[in-house]
Design a protein around this motif. Structure first.
Motif, mmCIF file in Angstrom:
data_model
loop_
_atom_site.group_PDB
_atom_site.id
_atom_site.type_symbol
_atom_site.label_atom_id
_atom_site.label_comp_id
_atom_site.label_asym_id
_atom_site.label_seq_id
_atom_site.Cartn_x
_atom_site.Cartn_y
_atom_site.Cartn_z
ATOM 1 N N VAL A 1 0.913 -1.069 -0.085
ATOM 2 C CA VAL A 1 -0.105 -0.046 -0.072
ATOM 3 C C VAL A 1 0.936 1.119 -0.048
ATOM 4 N N ARG A 2 2.216 1.231 0.652
ATOM 5 C CA ARG A 2 2.726 2.332 0.933
ATOM 6 C C ARG A 2 3.482 2.694 -0.372
ATOM 7 N N SER A 3 4.013 1.449 -1.094
ATOM 8 C CA SER A 3 4.738 1.826 -2.338
ATOM 9 C C SER A 3 3.953 2.392 -3.411
ATOM 10 N N GLN A 4 2.579 2.372 -3.353
ATOM 11 C CA GLN A 4 1.403 3.141 -4.105
ATOM 12 C C GLN A 4 1.495 4.757 -3.870
ATOM 13 N N LYS A 5 1.991 5.021 -2.772
ATOM 14 C CA LYS A 5 1.702 6.443 -2.152
ATOM 15 C C LYS A 5 3.110 7.152 -2.475
ATOM 16 N N SER A 6 3.456 8.123 -3.267
ATOM 17 C CA SER A 6 4.619 8.521 -3.383
ATOM 18 C C SER A 6 4.336 10.086 -4.154
ATOM 19 N N MET A 7 5.575 10.889 -3.974
ATOM 20 C CA MET A 7 5.380 12.366 -4.701
ATOM 21 C C MET A 7 5.697 12.122 -6.090
ATOM 22 N N ALA A 8 5.165 12.863 -6.822
ATOM 23 C CA ALA A 8 5.495 12.714 -8.435
ATOM 24 C C ALA A 8 5.598 14.247 -8.915
ATOM 25 N N ASN A 9 6.372 14.320 -10.101
ATOM 26 C CA ASN A 9 6.755 15.757 -10.562
ATOM 27 C C ASN A 9 5.843 15.774 -11.659
ATOM 28 N N MET A 10 4.573 16.482 -11.786
ATOM 29 C CA MET A 10 3.684 16.770 -12.504
ATOM 30 C C MET A 10 4.129 18.068 -13.433
ATOM 31 N N ILE A 11 3.839 17.907 -14.922
ATOM 32 C CA ILE A 11 4.198 18.926 -15.849
ATOM 33 C C ILE A 11 3.234 19.410 -16.254
ATOM 34 N N ALA A 12 3.139 20.945 -16.347
ATOM 35 C CA ALA A 12 1.853 21.521 -16.864
ATOM 36 C C ALA A 12 2.542 22.788 -17.675
ATOM 37 N N TYR A 13 1.522 23.411 -18.615
ATOM 38 C CA TYR A 13 2.049 24.386 -19.463
ATOM 39 C C TYR A 13 1.226 25.593 -19.532
ATOM 40 N N ASP A 14 1.712 26.803 -19.262
ATOM 41 C CA ASP A 14 0.838 27.983 -19.137
ATOM 42 C C ASP A 14 0.486 28.497 -20.298
ATOM 43 N N ASP A 15 -0.250 29.659 -20.502
ATOM 44 C CA ASP A 15 -0.681 30.259 -21.833
ATOM 45 C C ASP A 15 0.554 30.669 -22.800
ATOM 46 N N GLN A 16 1.551 30.821 -22.163
ATOM 47 C CA GLN A 16 2.745 31.019 -23.025
ATOM 48 C C GLN A 16 3.403 29.759 -23.701
ATOM 49 N N HIS A 17 2.840 28.610 -23.273
ATOM 50 C CA HIS A 17 3.602 27.199 -23.679
ATOM 51 C C HIS A 17 4.818 26.844 -22.808
ATOM 52 N N GLN A 18 4.995 27.795 -21.645
ATOM 53 C CA GLN A 18 6.311 27.588 -20.946
ATOM 54 C C GLN A 18 5.927 26.356 -19.802
ATOM 55 N N GLU A 19 6.914 25.352 -19.859
ATOM 56 C CA GLU A 19 6.774 24.275 -19.142
ATOM 57 C C GLU A 19 7.099 24.467 -17.598
ATOM 58 N N HIS A 20 5.986 24.079 -16.817
ATOM 59 C CA HIS A 20 6.355 24.226 -15.399
ATOM 60 C C HIS A 20 6.244 22.725 -14.658
ATOM 61 N N ILE A 21 7.163 22.651 -13.736
ATOM 62 C CA ILE A 21 7.046 21.011 -12.943
ATOM 63 C C ILE A 21 6.860 21.370 -11.485
ATOM 64 N N PHE A 22 6.033 20.727 -10.937
ATOM 65 C CA PHE A 22 5.808 20.965 -9.653
ATOM 66 C C PHE A 22 5.281 19.611 -8.809
ATOM 67 N N PRO A 23 5.472 19.508 -7.732
ATOM 68 C CA PRO A 23 5.398 18.130 -6.971
ATOM 69 C C PRO A 23 3.851 18.093 -6.573
ATOM 70 N N VAL A 24 3.491 16.865 -6.694
ATOM 71 C CA VAL A 24 1.969 16.523 -6.219
ATOM 72 C C VAL A 24 2.139 15.034 -5.659
ATOM 73 N N GLU A 25 0.936 14.940 -4.870
ATOM 74 C CA GLU A 25 0.838 13.496 -4.377
ATOM 75 C C GLU A 25 0.484 12.466 -5.483
#
Length: 500
Positions: free
Chosen positions: A207-231
């Motif tokens: 169960v614990r191995s299923q729970k970790s932090m991930a680096n999510m990739i998102a793009y703004d309206d200028q098509h700039q890449e942003h990486i931020f941590p999420v569960e």
């Protein structure tokens, strides 16, 4: 149709599980599975069925749903575990038992009103748990093991009260019997809970191995890449993520760009990293050993490979093998039969053996207490839970409990490959120097090998670095890992360049 999985507190025997099972099936629910060992309750909820009403119904039986619908009629309990109940009761029970020690006579403890004062707190706590559970089970027509405890404790307590208030305390005082029964059963329940908890360790690791932090990739309206941590639990199918060396793969995903070496031993048993490239799939819970990739999530939660394995193990614990189905049938009639035997023991001892009502009652109470808990009703599911837990701890997962029961008849096992039997802890058993290696000498060869392999994350490289560790290692100006070939390095003087 919604699949519901709840954790329910308060189940202490097979009959408790049968009570909930009968209630849920009576409400028209399908695929009902109840496991009192782990407290797991699962069922399919038809459309239009009020989940909150079902939860309140289970609470009304004397049990408590821990992860149910918010807003249910749940009462906060003063004691949260059997250990807390046992420790509280032991404080009052131990003084009552002091007069049983040979040569120790404390006169004030023999006062019946002192014994009443010591017994009442234990009796209240005992009846709040055992009495409440017994009453609910009787009302539902499936008496559980707590009925036996309640009858034994109430009989000895009421009998002692009768002797105290009629001036016959010396002949009718069995307060210590009441307190001892309740206290020791609380201790037994706590020990049973602890034994079950140890079997759940391997499952909890999954169960614990299923729970970790991930680096999510998102793009703004200028098509700039942003990486931020999420569960990882917040990820959805289609989300873009970045996976770097040393991180856990948060969910099942497919590589969009980059290359990665992955340790998938959590699922395959293979500790040697597997090289992954574009369009290859990654298993959630595996470990990125070297490299980095951008990927998109293909499955989350129970839909992942690891989630499916976890669900299989949970389902195995709620399923009943043939021997437990037999135990359930016996347990369903066990309590009434024991009460009948205790009543017969009372009558026969009083009439045929002519022992007097006091001794006859004590023997009837002994029958009730000795018969509880029911060995078959508790031992069968406990043995299954321990078997599944120990197997999971050793990397063996059972799809169903019938397989576990048939396992005793297996005489030969055929494994598909040796990799599934390795521990991942490698050691250098033997090595031989080539002609060029002999020219530089054994010690210099080990120094070079250690100095370069310590920069690699490969399991074999780590083994070499560990066993050939040197104090005077070489300081390299450039170190590079070439996938599929090995390590390349150049020293500060630029006079050594090689591949190992």
């Amino acid at each position: 149709m919604e699949k519901v999985n709840w954790k329910v507190d308060g189940m202490s025997c097979t009959n408790c599980a049968l009570t909930i099972d009968k209630y849920l099936k009576g409400k028209g629910l399908e695929e009902v599975k109840v496991n009192f060992i782990g407290g797991d309750v699962s069922f399919n909820l038809p459309e239009g069925t009020d989940k909150l009403a079902i939860q309140n119904g289970i609470d009304g039986l004397g049990y408590q749903v821990k992860n149910g619908v918010a807003g249910a009629n749940q009462k906060k309990k003063f004691f949260k575990s059997h250990l807390q109940r046992f420790l509280f009761c032991a404080v009052f029970t131990l003084p009552l038992m002091l007069h049983m020690i040979p040569g120790l006579h404390i006169h004030w403890l023999m006062n019946p009103y002192v014994q009443i004062g010591l017994t009442i707190p234990v009796f209240i706590v005992g009846m709040d748990f055992f009495g409440r559970s017994a009453m609910h089970s009787l009302l539902k027509g499936i008496p559980n093991m707590n009925v036996l405890i309640t009858i034994g404790a109430v009989a000895s307590f009421v009998y002692s009260l009768y002797g105290t208030f009629t001036g016959q305390a010396a002949e009718y005082m069995f307060y210590e019997t009441t307190a001892t029964i309740l206290t020791l059963v609380f201790l037994g329940n706590w020990l049973e809970d602890k034994s079950v908890e140890t079997t759940q360790i391997a499952l909890q690791k999954l169960v614990r191995s299923q729970k970790s932090m991930a680096n999510m990739i998102a793009y703004d309206d200028q098509h700039q890449e942003h990486i931020f941590p999420v569960e990882s639990s917040a990820l959805k199918v289609g989300d873009l993520i970045l996976i770097k060396s040393g991180e856990a793969v948060p969910m099942d995903c497919k590589i969009l760009s980059g290359e990665l070496s992955v340790n998938e031993s959590i699922v395959t048993g293979e500790f040697i990293p597997v090289d992954k490239k574009i369009k290859d799939s990654l298993i959630g819970g595996s470990i990125a050993v070297n490299g980095s990739v951008k990927a998109y999530v293909t499955a989350v939660g129970e839909d992942t490979i690891l989630g499916g394995i976890l669900q299989l193990v949970k389902n195995a614990q709620t399923e009943k093998p043939p021997v437990q189905l037999l135990a359930d049938k016996i347990s369903a009639v066990f309590v009434p039969v024991v009460i009948g035997i205790a009543f017969i023991a009372l009558i026969l001892n009083y009439t045929v053996a002519d022992l007097g009502f006091t001794q006859s009652l004590m023997r009837a109470i002994a029958v009730l207490v000795i018969a509880c808990p029911c060995a078959m009703g508790l031992a069968t599911p406990a043995a299954i839970a321990v078997g599944l837990g120990r197997a999971a701890r050793n990397g063996v997962l059972f799809k169903n409990t019938k397989s576990l029961e048939l396992f005793k008849s297996i005489q030969q096992v055929v494994f598909d490959k040796t990799g599934t039997l390795t521990t991942g802890q490698f050691a250098i058993a033997q090595f031989e120097l080539t002609d060029s290696g002999k020219q530089i000498g054994l010690e210099e060869f080990k120094r070079i090998a250690y100095s370069i392999e310590k920069y690699s994350n490969h399991p074999l490289a780590k083994t070499i670095a560990k066993e050939w560790k040197q104090a005077n290692d070489i300081r390299f100006a450039k170190v590079e890992e070439i996938k599929g070939l090995g390590m390349s390095a150049t020293d500060k003087e630029g006079n050594w360049d090689g591949l190992i």
